[in-house]
Structure formats: C-alpha cells, structure tokens
Enzyme design. Structure first.
Site, short mmCIF file in Angstrom:
data_model
loop_
_atom_site.label_atom_id
_atom_site.label_comp_id
_atom_site.label_asym_id
_atom_site.label_seq_id
_atom_site.Cartn_x
_atom_site.Cartn_y
_atom_site.Cartn_z
N HIS A 347 89.83 2.96 28.55
CA HIS A 347 88.52 3.34 28.02
C HIS A 347 87.49 2.29 28.45
CE1 HIS A 347 85.91 5.72 25.47
NE2 HIS A 347 85.28 4.58 25.27
N ALA A 348 86.41 2.75 29.07
CA ALA A 348 85.43 1.84 29.66
C ALA A 348 84.78 0.93 28.62
CB ALA A 348 84.35 2.64 30.37
N HIS A 377 76.06 3.14 32.28
CA HIS A 377 76.16 2.89 30.84
C HIS A 377 76.68 1.48 30.57
CE1 HIS A 377 77.01 3.83 26.57
NE2 HIS A 377 78.05 3.04 26.75
N GLU A 378 77.78 1.15 31.21
CA GLU A 378 78.39 -0.17 30.98
C GLU A 378 77.49 -1.30 31.46
OE1 GLU A 378 80.69 -0.34 28.99
OE2 GLU A 378 81.31 1.75 29.05
N HIS A 381 75.01 -2.43 28.96
CA HIS A 381 75.52 -3.44 28.02
C HIS A 381 75.43 -4.82 28.65
CE1 HIS A 381 77.03 -0.65 25.03
NE2 HIS A 381 77.89 -0.08 25.85
N GLU A 405 73.97 0.86 23.08
CA GLU A 405 74.55 2.01 23.77
C GLU A 405 73.51 2.79 24.58
OE1 GLU A 405 77.63 2.28 24.01
OE2 GLU A 405 78.21 0.89 22.42
N HIS A 506 87.96 5.72 19.81
CA HIS A 506 87.25 4.88 18.85
C HIS A 506 87.88 4.85 17.46
CE1 HIS A 506 84.65 5.84 22.19
NE2 HIS A 506 83.90 4.80 21.91
N TYR A 516 76.52 5.94 19.06
CA TYR A 516 76.37 6.82 20.23
C TYR A 516 75.44 7.98 19.92
CZ TYR A 516 80.42 4.15 21.76
OH TYR A 516 81.28 3.14 22.10
#
Ligand code: X8Z
Ligand code: ZN
Length: 607
Positions: A347-348, A377-378, A381, A405, A506, A516
C-alpha cells in the site's frame, strides 16, 4: 548482546514533569523538551516501521512493535502530565503544541505495560497480515500437495488485476471473494485492538477512541461529525446522478438479473476491490464514442516509462511551480518496485523517516494511470514534509490530516489533457463538449465515486470504537453503511466469519480515513485558489497551474505552516476562506452533472 542492551537502555526517554503551580515558562519548557524527545522517539519508531514495511518478518514486526511501545509509553505519560497545564495562560504556539500533543496518536495505549505491549504487537501483526495477504484458491482436491497449491496463490495486485480488466462476472466474483478471505483471522485481533486502544483513550481524557479521532480538527468531536455531514450533503446529489448512470450501463452489460436497474450495485463490478474508485469501468460507461483516446497507460507504455521515470515526472510538476527538487537520498532510499524475494506492505505511502527531510515513498509501482496518479499523491506528502521539516516535530503535520492528503491530488487536478498531450502521453486533446464530458466522466469515476466511501469508512470505525456497534455486528454494520452511503452491496451472502473491513488496508493498519473524504473536497478548493493565483480566467476544469510560480509560492506558503496554526488559518492563507467548502468540486463538474441529469431523465435513481 551486551552492547545492544546498553544502547537500548541509553535510549530510554521518559516524559518531562510539570512542576507544582506551573507558570507559562514551565509550559514552554515542557513543550520544548517534548519536541526534542519526540523527534528522537519518532525517528526510532519510523525507522523500525520502514524496515518492517519493506521486509515483513516476525523479527521486524517485533522490532517495530517494541519501538512503538516506547513511543506510546512516552506519549501517554507526557499527555497525562500536560493536563496539569490546562489552567496556565500560555502563548499561542505553546497552546497549539499542547493541543497537538493530546491528539497526536491514532492508537493510544493504556499505562499498564503488559497491555501496552500487547497493543503494539496487535497493531504490527494486523498490518503484517494485510501485507502478506494472499488467496490460494480452494484446495478441494483430496491429497493435493499444499506446496504445489501455494504456487497458485494470488496477492492483492494479482486479484485486483482481474477486477481492473473487468472480464467475466464469475472471475471477478472469485477474485473479490478470494481477497476477502484474507481478513477472517484478523477479527479477534481487531476486537482486542479496539478494547485496548479505547482504554488508552480514556486514560488521556477521552470518552473513547472515536472521540479522540474526531478531536483533531480544532472543533468539538460532535461539531466535526456535523461538518462531515454538511459536506456530504453538498455532494450527495452529484454522486446519486453518477450512480444512476453507471448502474444503467452495468445492468446493460451484465443483465438485470446480475445488476438490478433499480437497486444497489454489486461490489465486485466497479473495477476496484473496494468499489472506492471506478475509473476502470470507464470503457463501459464512456459517454461518447469516437472521441480522442484518454488512455494514459498506453502512452506511458509506449514511451517505455519505468518506475523511476514515472516518479521523476511527478517531481517535475512540483519543480515547475518553483519548489525544490527532491533530495538525493529520496532516490537512494525509496522503494519504487515490489521486491521479488520477500513480503512488503505494498500500500503506497510517503515518509520523512528522521523528521529531517529524509523523504521517501514506498510503492509497488505498476506502469498504469492509477499509479501515475498515486505517485503525484505521494509526492504531495513529501513536498509537505520538505517544507515544514524545520519546525518543531509537533508542528510537523498537515494543518489537518485532510490537507496532507489533498496536496498531491490538487496537483493532479492540473494534469489536463493539454498537459498530457505536451508530454506525448495522449495524442489529441478533446476539443468539443463531447470530449469534455468524456474527460469529466473519467475523473468523476474516481473523484465523485470516492466520496461516499471516504465518508463511510470512519462512520463504521466511529461506531465500532464508541461501542455503539458490537463485534457480532461488525460485518453487518459495514455492509449497512456501504449500502446507505455508496449504494453498494456484497455480491452474495457473506460467510458468518467474514470480517470484510479487514480487507481494506486502513482498517488493519489503523489509519484514520476521514482525511481522504476531506481531501477529495479540499483538493478542488485548493485547485480553485491556485488557479486564481495563477491568474487563470476560464472554467475551473480547464485550468492547469503547471509551470506557474505564483501558484507555487501560494502553495509553499501554506505547506511551510505545517500544523503550527489552526487549519482555518492555513486554509485562509491559500484560499481566503475559513471553511471547507464543496462548491469548488460541484462547479468543476457542472458540465458533467448537467449531462448526467439529462441521461437519467425518466429513470428511477437511488436504491
Ligand atoms: O491510502 C491512500 C494513499 C496513501 S496515503 C495511497 N489513499 C486512500 C486509499 O488508497 O484508500 C489515497 C486515496 C484514498
Ligand atoms: Zn496519502
């Protein structure tokens, strides 16, 4: 070994004490010490977490659990101590830090050492079970060699591929049911996790863990719940329109006996294991045929993108805004590819392991459009981390977790057909209204379809953690909420021992999820503000901030605030507004919504 023992004793860090009759300067000194201690402890636990997540074994699990145990011990003690400061008149920064300290844990442990140790062990085990999850088919042939059978085991990626391709109904059903067997054994562990973490939450002054989770948004837990309902009510009509249209197309493909034209949708037919994002069924629901292709995956493959090149492409968007390149260590330390020789958590995720610009991502990248989006997305962060790592650790967080997020996703909103064409990833930019509807449909299948899923997951957890729902009803409640919010049902009756929430990362990993939902709304709000900063005048859906330094400066200003101010201040810095607001996402999809309404005329929508 002797040396190791000494080293670990030396690392023992105990929470500072608050003196009797504390003064403002005592509070300040307390916060300063906590910041110093936490940086050390969190660095140690995230190092252990990184090792565990990139190499799941009993040893790395135990090692991570042990480091987490120390963090939990420290935090529980520090928070209890900090309560002695509640009547001291402190400056704004100290007050903010004390507040953030209190809400800093998703999994607070009881003071009792044995219980704390058990809780840390459960948490590590559950995430490991998910990471190792495989479905090996039914071994119903008597005498069949188990080893031989293992060869046929399939992991999440392989089972998801079946759903992504959207082939035969039965194959998809098998893949979906198969994956949902991996969580059956999690149930008793999860029950204990709930019980122990609730005990921990009570010890630091919350009624239960649900309250603590809802307390992190600069308002009361009850007000936060109302806030999520307000936002959900704003966007629900748009979801209902999409659901109605997609249902009609699925019913056409699979038949009314498999997909009722008036009922909820079966969970295994939306091209995603959790039916949370639906863009894989785009070919089934494409509004207009004969329009320019939006197939980014084909473009990526044609240009021979590998994992690193994909990440470089993501980085290039951020640097085009005037943000710094990622540090050299990012490229050395990240995990881009799934290792062949061991179990990892695929999971990323994004990390700053030492809270000092030690940026990384951990992914099992496949070259496709979903991963293209996830990379952005990552990196969002990581760019948040990069811009606030000089702040004290308690401020090294998003303004609220939804902000964190939303950053990379807001950037993704600027990945327009024009941008993709410039990269040669699609051949032609859709020109007319029909092309626009196609583009919007594809995006809505991810963004709009996600909203009720994002809203319901933590409704389930709030209900579980507050004790409103008992273990015997965990699974039934999960499906009741999925039906209520998403209009989705399981493909058939669920086995009595099913624990379907555990098949979503999650839940076993204990990552709160409302972030999210907030992010799906905030990202459009950010996008609107950044487009204004970039001086773009056209409709929101046509804006790209690529290459715009003014938009970049605005983004950077908010990123550098971290969690040092209440989130409304950060929101104001970027948007001028102090309230989360779904009008941006609704305006953005106005053309699609009008089109959907026409298509749905005469249909009975809803379920
Ligand atoms: O978990 C994630 C990210 C890591 S923070 C990959 N997401 C949610 C999910 O996969 O369920 C991003 C979208 C929602
Ligand atoms: Zn994320």
């Amino acid at each position: 070994m002797f040396t190791t023992l000494v080293a670990s004793l030396l690392l023992g860090v105990t929470a500072p004490k608050v003196p009797a009759n504390p003064k403002p300067e005592d509070a300040k000194a307390f916060v300063a010490q906590v910041n110093t201690d936490l940086k050390k402890l969190w660095t140690r636990s995230s190092t252990a977490e990184w090792i565990k997540s990139t190499y799941i074994t009993d040893d790395t699990e135990r090692n991570a659990a042990s480091a987490n145990e120390d963090v939990m011990e420290y935090l529980t003690a520090a928070i209890k101590e900090s309560l002695k400061l509640k009547d001291v008149k402190v400056d704004a920064d100290t007050g903010r830090a004390l507040y953030l300290l209190k809400v800093s844990q998703a999994l607070p442990a009881p003071g009792d050492a044995a219980k704390r140790s058990k809780l840390a062990e459960l948490a590590a085990k559950l995430e490991g079970m998910y990471g190792k999850g495989k479905w090996c088919g039914k071994n119903d042939v008597p005498g069949k060699d188990e080893k031989e059978d293992k060869k046929h085991c399939r992991d999440l990626q392989q089972l998801s591929d079946v759903l992504t391709k959207g082939g035969k109904y039965e194959d998809q059903l098998e893949a979906w049911e198969g994956w949902h067997t991996i969580s059956v054994d999690m149930k008793p562990l999860y029950e204990q996790l709930v019980e122990l973490s609730n005990e921990g939450a009570k010890e630091i002054g919350y009624g239960n863990l649900s309250e603590l989770w809802r307390a992190g948004y600069d308002m009361s837990p009850a007000d936060f719940e109302k806030e999520t309902d307000r936002l959900w009510t704003q966007v629900k009509p748009l979801y209902d329109d999409l659901h109605c249209y997609v249902r009609k197309q699925l019913s056409k493909k699979y038949g009314a006996d498999k997909v009722s034209p008036t009922g909820p949708l079966p969970a295994h037919l939306l091209g995603n294991m959790w039916a949370q994002e639906w863009s894989n069924v785009y070919p089934l629901v494409e509004p207009f045929k004969g329009q320019p292709s939006l197939d980014v995956e084909a473009g990526l493959k044609k240009q021979k993108y590998d994992e690193k090149k994909l990440v470089k492409l993501g980085e290039a968007f951020f640097t085009s805004l005037g943000l710094d390149p990622l540090p050299a260590t990012f490229w050395e330390r990240s995990q881009f590819k799934k290792p062949q020789d061991r179990d990892v958590v695929c999971h990323a995720s994004a990390w700053d392991v030492t809270f000092d610009n030690d940026l990384r991502i951990k992914m099992c990248i496949k070259i496709d459009e979903e991963n293209f989006t996830t990379v952005h997305h990552e990196l969002g962060h990581d760019y948040y981390f990069m811009n606030y790592y000089k702040l004290p650790v308690l401020f090294q967080a998003g303004a609220n977790d939804g902000f964190h997020e939303a950053i990379g996703d807001a950037i993704t909103r600027s990945i327009t057909p024009g941008y993709l064409k410039n990269l040669g990833l699609i051949k032609e930019v859709p020109k007319d209204d029909k092309g626009l509807i196609n583009v919007q449909m594809k995006e809505a299948l991810d963004s709009i379809a996600f909203l009720p899923f994002g809203r319901m997951i933590d409704q389930w957890r709030w209900d579980v953690l507050s004790g409103k729902v008992k273990p015997a009803d965990y699974n039934a409640h999960w499906w009741a909420l999925r039906k209520k919010y998403q209009g989705i049902v399981p493909p058939g009756p669920r086995p009595a021992n099913a624990f379907d929430p555990g098949a979503k990362y999650h839940i076993p990993a204990n990552v709160p999820y409302m972030r999210y939902f907030l992010a799906r709304i905030l990202q459009y709000q950010f996008h609107r503000a950044l487009c204004q900063a970039a001086g773009q005048k056209g409709p929101l859906h046509s804006c790209s901030i690529y290459g715009n330094k003014d938009a970049g400066a605005k983004l950077k200003a908010m990123l550098s605030m971290g969690a040092s101010k209440p989130w409304a201040d950060a929101l104001e810095a970027i948007t001028g507004q102090r309230q989360m607001d779904a009008t941006a996402i609704i305006d953005y999809f106005a053309p699609l919504q009008a089109w959907l309404k026409k298509q749905n005329e005469g249909q009975t929508c809803g379920w």
